[in-house]
Design a protein around this motif. Structure first.
Motif, PDB file in Angstrom:
ATOM      1  N   MET A 268       8.039  -1.901  -3.863  1.00  0.00           N
ATOM      2  CA  MET A 268       6.984  -2.262  -2.927  1.00  0.00           C
ATOM      3  C   MET A 268       5.836  -3.036  -2.992  1.00  0.00           C
ATOM      4  O   MET A 268       5.961  -4.112  -2.055  1.00  0.00           O
ATOM      5  N   ILE A 269       5.803  -2.677  -4.655  1.00  0.00           N
ATOM      6  CA  ILE A 269       3.907  -3.003  -4.980  1.00  0.00           C
ATOM      7  C   ILE A 269       4.912  -4.987  -5.093  1.00  0.00           C
ATOM      8  O   ILE A 269       3.784  -5.568  -4.589  1.00  0.00           O
ATOM      9  N   LEU A 270       5.754  -5.384  -5.945  1.00  0.00           N
ATOM     10  CA  LEU A 270       6.187  -6.257  -5.826  1.00  0.00           C
ATOM     11  C   LEU A 270       7.028  -6.636  -4.418  1.00  0.00           C
ATOM     12  O   LEU A 270       6.265  -8.715  -4.629  1.00  0.00           O
TER      13      LEU A 270
ATOM     14  N   VAL B 218       1.166   6.897  -6.812  1.00  0.00           N
ATOM     15  CA  VAL B 218      -0.229   7.436  -7.385  1.00  0.00           C
ATOM     16  C   VAL B 218       0.501   8.712  -6.860  1.00  0.00           C
ATOM     17  O   VAL B 218      -0.402  10.224  -7.014  1.00  0.00           O
ATOM     18  N   ALA B 219       0.666   9.219  -5.904  1.00  0.00           N
ATOM     19  CA  ALA B 219       0.954  10.211  -5.530  1.00  0.00           C
ATOM     20  C   ALA B 219       1.970  11.277  -6.481  1.00  0.00           C
ATOM     21  O   ALA B 219       2.122  12.664  -6.774  1.00  0.00           O
ATOM     22  N   THR B 220       3.244  10.641  -6.639  1.00  0.00           N
ATOM     23  CA  THR B 220       3.861  10.782  -8.175  1.00  0.00           C
ATOM     24  C   THR B 220       3.227  10.975  -9.746  1.00  0.00           C
ATOM     25  O   THR B 220       3.144  12.214 -10.166  1.00  0.00           O
ATOM     26  N   TYR B 221       2.192  10.519  -9.427  1.00  0.00           N
ATOM     27  CA  TYR B 221       1.271  10.527 -10.656  1.00  0.00           C
ATOM     28  C   TYR B 221       0.690  11.495 -10.879  1.00  0.00           C
ATOM     29  O   TYR B 221       0.458  12.408 -10.897  1.00  0.00           O
ATOM     30  N   PHE B 222      -0.051  11.829  -9.865  1.00  0.00           N
ATOM     31  CA  PHE B 222      -0.822  13.353  -9.068  1.00  0.00           C
ATOM     32  C   PHE B 222      -0.207  14.281  -9.626  1.00  0.00           C
ATOM     33  O   PHE B 222      -0.695  14.800 -10.184  1.00  0.00           O
TER      34      PHE B 222
ATOM     35  N   PHE C 124       0.534  -1.274   0.405  1.00  0.00           N
ATOM     36  CA  PHE C 124      -0.260   0.027  -0.018  1.00  0.00           C
ATOM     37  C   PHE C 124       0.984   1.189   0.187  1.00  0.00           C
ATOM     38  O   PHE C 124       0.372   1.864  -0.541  1.00  0.00           O
ATOM     39  N   VAL C 125       2.282   1.123   1.289  1.00  0.00           N
ATOM     40  CA  VAL C 125       2.683   2.108   0.566  1.00  0.00           C
ATOM     41  C   VAL C 125       3.389   2.453  -1.421  1.00  0.00           C
ATOM     42  O   VAL C 125       3.625   3.550  -0.821  1.00  0.00           O
ATOM     43  N   GLY C 126       4.097   1.024  -1.132  1.00  0.00           N
ATOM     44  CA  GLY C 126       4.693   1.532  -2.269  1.00  0.00           C
ATOM     45  C   GLY C 126       3.190   2.474  -4.080  1.00  0.00           C
ATOM     46  O   GLY C 126       3.510   2.870  -4.373  1.00  0.00           O
ATOM     47  N   VAL C 127       1.952   1.817  -3.209  1.00  0.00           N
ATOM     48  CA  VAL C 127       0.883   2.064  -4.223  1.00  0.00           C
ATOM     49  C   VAL C 127       0.764   4.189  -3.966  1.00  0.00           C
ATOM     50  O   VAL C 127       0.365   4.713  -5.263  1.00  0.00           O
TER      51      VAL C 127
END
Length: 87
Positions: free
Chosen positions: A49-51, A21-25, A14-17
């Motif tokens: 982190m997601i991996l 998401v934050a960098t894209y936003f 979730f931290v990876g997500v």
């Protein structure tokens, strides 16, 4: 180890997500320059982190996209470093 029903691997995922998401936003609202090394670097870290979380709860399609996300981010990171040195 569990936090409200989530394993440590889930929390890492979730931290990876959140990073991805934050960098894209931030790039979409003009607060982060996608051509600087920080953007692909944080995206690569998020994908990694997601991996890690997917190692414990595998999902083949998600693993595939995260490997691509990681590879593309690594290419972007190297490219940003090279371009940054030319400036």
């Amino acid at each position: 180890m569990s936090l409200a029903g989530f394993s440590l691997a889930d929390v890492v995922g979730f931290v990876g997500v959140g990073l991805v998401v934050a960098t894209y936003f931030l790039s979409q609202i003009g607060r982060m320059d996608a051509t600087r090394p920080l953007y692909p670097g944080l995206n690569a870290l998020g994908a990694l982190m997601i991996l890690v979380s997917l190692w414990f709860r595998p999902n083949p399609a998600s693993i595939a996209i995260e490997f691509f996300w990681l590879a593309i981010s690594a290419i972007g990171f190297v490219r940003a470093l090279i371009i940054g040195r030319r400036r």
